[in-house]
Write an enzyme that holds these catalytic residues in place. Sequence first.
Site, PDB file in Angstrom:
ATOM      1  N   SER A  17       0.818  -1.219   0.000  1.00  0.00           N
ATOM      2  CA  SER A  17       0.000   0.000   0.000  1.00  0.00           C
ATOM      3  C   SER A  17       0.854   1.273   0.000  1.00  0.00           C
ATOM      4  CB  SER A  17      -0.898  -0.001   1.237  1.00  0.00           C
ATOM      5  OG  SER A  17      -1.584   1.213   1.361  1.00  0.00           O
ATOM      6  N   LYS A  45      -3.577   2.943  -1.909  1.00  0.00           N
ATOM      7  CA  LYS A  45      -3.032   3.796  -0.853  1.00  0.00           C
ATOM      8  C   LYS A  45      -4.071   3.825   0.264  1.00  0.00           C
ATOM      9  CE  LYS A  45      -0.823   7.405   0.938  1.00  0.00           C
ATOM     10  NZ  LYS A  45       0.412   7.028   1.609  1.00  0.00           N
ATOM     11  N   LEU A  73      -0.225   9.790   5.071  1.00  0.00           N
ATOM     12  CA  LEU A  73      -1.500   9.357   4.486  1.00  0.00           C
ATOM     13  C   LEU A  73      -2.325  10.474   3.838  1.00  0.00           C
ATOM     14  CD1 LEU A  73      -2.781   6.819   7.203  1.00  0.00           C
ATOM     15  CD2 LEU A  73      -1.190   6.408   5.328  1.00  0.00           C
ATOM     16  N   ASN A 127      -5.324  -0.816   7.939  1.00  0.00           N
ATOM     17  CA  ASN A 127      -4.073  -0.212   8.395  1.00  0.00           C
ATOM     18  C   ASN A 127      -4.287   0.178   9.856  1.00  0.00           C
ATOM     19  OD1 ASN A 127      -1.884   1.376   8.967  1.00  0.00           O
ATOM     20  ND2 ASN A 127      -1.981   2.580   7.088  1.00  0.00           N
ATOM     21  N   CYS A 130      -2.246   3.117  13.762  1.00  0.00           N
ATOM     22  CA  CYS A 130      -2.747   4.458  14.042  1.00  0.00           C
ATOM     23  C   CYS A 130      -3.320   4.486  15.443  1.00  0.00           C
ATOM     24  CB  CYS A 130      -3.848   4.802  13.055  1.00  0.00           C
ATOM     25  SG  CYS A 130      -5.139   3.538  13.041  1.00  0.00           S
ATOM     26  N   GLY A 216      12.399  -0.683   2.850  1.00  0.00           N
ATOM     27  CA  GLY A 216      13.473  -1.033   1.922  1.00  0.00           C
ATOM     28  C   GLY A 216      14.317  -2.182   2.460  1.00  0.00           C
ATOM     29  N   GLY A 242       8.542  -6.190   2.979  1.00  0.00           N
ATOM     30  CA  GLY A 242       9.592  -5.489   3.717  1.00  0.00           C
ATOM     31  C   GLY A 242      10.901  -5.700   2.989  1.00  0.00           C
ATOM     32  N   GLY A 243      11.248  -4.757   2.116  1.00  0.00           N
ATOM     33  CA  GLY A 243      12.548  -4.778   1.462  1.00  0.00           C
ATOM     34  C   GLY A 243      12.708  -5.785   0.343  1.00  0.00           C
ATOM     35  N   GLY A 264       7.188  -2.965  -2.204  1.00  0.00           N
ATOM     36  CA  GLY A 264       6.939  -1.577  -1.845  1.00  0.00           C
ATOM     37  C   GLY A 264       7.996  -0.645  -2.388  1.00  0.00           C
TER      38      GLY A 264
HETATM   39  C1  LIG Z   1       6.312   6.235   0.580  1.00  0.00           C
HETATM   40  C2  LIG Z   1       5.582   5.148   1.316  1.00  0.00           C
HETATM   41  C3  LIG Z   1       4.207   5.262   1.536  1.00  0.00           C
HETATM   42  C4  LIG Z   1       3.525   4.260   2.228  1.00  0.00           C
HETATM   43  N1  LIG Z   1       2.173   4.382   2.416  1.00  0.00           N
HETATM   44  C5  LIG Z   1       1.493   3.390   3.073  1.00  0.00           C
HETATM   45  C6  LIG Z   1       0.082   3.469   3.220  1.00  0.00           C
HETATM   46  O1  LIG Z   1      -0.593   4.383   2.748  1.00  0.00           O
HETATM   47  N2  LIG Z   1      -0.526   2.455   3.911  1.00  0.00           N
HETATM   48  C7  LIG Z   1       0.161   1.382   4.428  1.00  0.00           C
HETATM   49  O2  LIG Z   1      -0.453   0.491   5.032  1.00  0.00           O
HETATM   50  N3  LIG Z   1       1.504   1.281   4.257  1.00  0.00           N
HETATM   51  C8  LIG Z   1       2.172   2.253   3.605  1.00  0.00           C
HETATM   52  N4  LIG Z   1       3.522   2.126   3.413  1.00  0.00           N
HETATM   53  C9  LIG Z   1       4.227   0.926   3.925  1.00  0.00           C
HETATM   54  C10 LIG Z   1       4.382  -0.121   2.800  1.00  0.00           C
HETATM   55  O3  LIG Z   1       3.131  -0.539   2.337  1.00  0.00           O
HETATM   56  C11 LIG Z   1       5.177  -1.347   3.313  1.00  0.00           C
HETATM   57  O4  LIG Z   1       4.459  -1.945   4.371  1.00  0.00           O
HETATM   58  C12 LIG Z   1       6.572  -1.008   3.812  1.00  0.00           C
HETATM   59  O5  LIG Z   1       7.140   0.049   3.061  1.00  0.00           O
HETATM   60  C13 LIG Z   1       7.526  -2.214   3.778  1.00  0.00           C
HETATM   61  O6  LIG Z   1       7.716  -2.706   2.467  1.00  0.00           O
HETATM   62  P1  LIG Z   1       8.956  -2.233   1.511  1.00  0.00           P
HETATM   63  O7  LIG Z   1      10.182  -2.299   2.352  1.00  0.00           O
HETATM   64  O8  LIG Z   1       8.944  -3.170   0.362  1.00  0.00           O
HETATM   65  O9  LIG Z   1       8.644  -0.818   1.110  1.00  0.00           O
HETATM   66  C14 LIG Z   1       4.232   3.119   2.718  1.00  0.00           C
HETATM   67  C15 LIG Z   1       5.599   3.009   2.484  1.00  0.00           C
HETATM   68  C16 LIG Z   1       6.287   3.991   1.792  1.00  0.00           C
HETATM   69  C17 LIG Z   1       7.757   3.815   1.534  1.00  0.00           C
END
Ligand SMILES: Cc1cc2nc3c(=O)[nH]c(=O)nc-3n(C[C@H](O)[C@H](O)[C@H](O)COP(=O)(O)O)c2cc1C
Length: 291
Positions: A17, A45, A73, A127, A130, A216, A242-243, A264
């Site tokens: 997301s 999102k 958000l 989500n 919060c 990341g 996660g990454g 992500g």
């Molecule tokens: C720029 C950005 C915006 C994000 N927005 C949301 C969001 O709106 N809702 C949510 O549940 N997670 C959000 N996340 C978290 C990601 O969905 C994910 O859980 C997290 O980044 C770990 O995965 P990744 O390391 O592959 O990015 C966001 C992450 C990033 C980097």
Amino acid sequence: MTGLCGIELSGPVLNASGTFDAIAARRAFGDEVLERFPFSAFVSKTITSAPRPGNSPPRLFESAGGMVNSIGLPNKGLAGFLADDLPQLGELPVPLIVSVMGTSREQFAELVAGLAEREQVAGFELNVSCPNVESGLIVGEQPSETEALVESLRALTPKPLIVKLTPNVADPAPIAEAAERGGADAVSMINTLKAAPADPLSGLPWLGAGSGGLSGPSVRAVALHGVRRVAGAVSIPVIGMGGIETGRDAAEFLAAGALAIAVGTASFRDPMAGERIARELAELRPEGATE
Ligand SMILES: Cc1cc2nc3c(=O)[nH]c(=O)nc-3n(C[C@H](O)[C@H](O)[C@H](O)COP(=O)(O)O)c2cc1C
């Protein structure tokens, strides 16, 4: 095909997301995005009941092996999502999972009830990173709050409810168990890790909001630990993230017990990363792409 709590997927790779804007991608790259959509389901999102402007800038900080974001958000709220985004997201060639967040059970209920009847919506991601305005506690850090929230939403829809777990707890397993008891169909994990980069000269926090969330490759081993722990504790499916940057990373999550994975931060560098990761994964684990 992979079945994810009743949602038929053409493969195991979803988006995380908030990290892939399908509407902006279509605007930028045209209908090719629909023909070659990089994910087997699209997770929106996170949306909230009322519109939100998001946090003050700066909202992003590049760190070693990842980034810290404090986007906050920003979104159009439920009415704006229904009017502008849902019709466009409904044209995607994959199932749509809508991510929702509220600061009370009533707000979550308004979002789920307002979307549940829409045929474009295949399911929900909750989500829960919060605070609840009444208790001041982060819902997803408290088993009792998580269970009560899911139970109250369960009554509103038969569509799948996926609880997105935070890594900011000593042990995510009791939260996942509470989500399962409340009637969740799956859990996804991890959301970002609390982080606060600082400006070395001023000593002030670098991000406008003071702190944010780390994502990341630097969080991957933390996420893998959580996925293995939770997959051993619950019988509902786990979506791991996660990454993840390569098919090999994705395979690690599947080996740790995830049924599907999400990409992500990697999509910021390459919007088609999801497609490449799915291809690499299929080459590595030809049997892993089917259920
Ligand atoms: C720029 C950005 C915006 C994000 N927005 C949301 C969001 O709106 N809702 C949510 O549940 N997670 C959000 N996340 C978290 C990601 O969905 C994910 O859980 C997290 O980044 C770990 O995965 P990744 O390391 O592959 O990015 C966001 C992450 C990033 C980097």
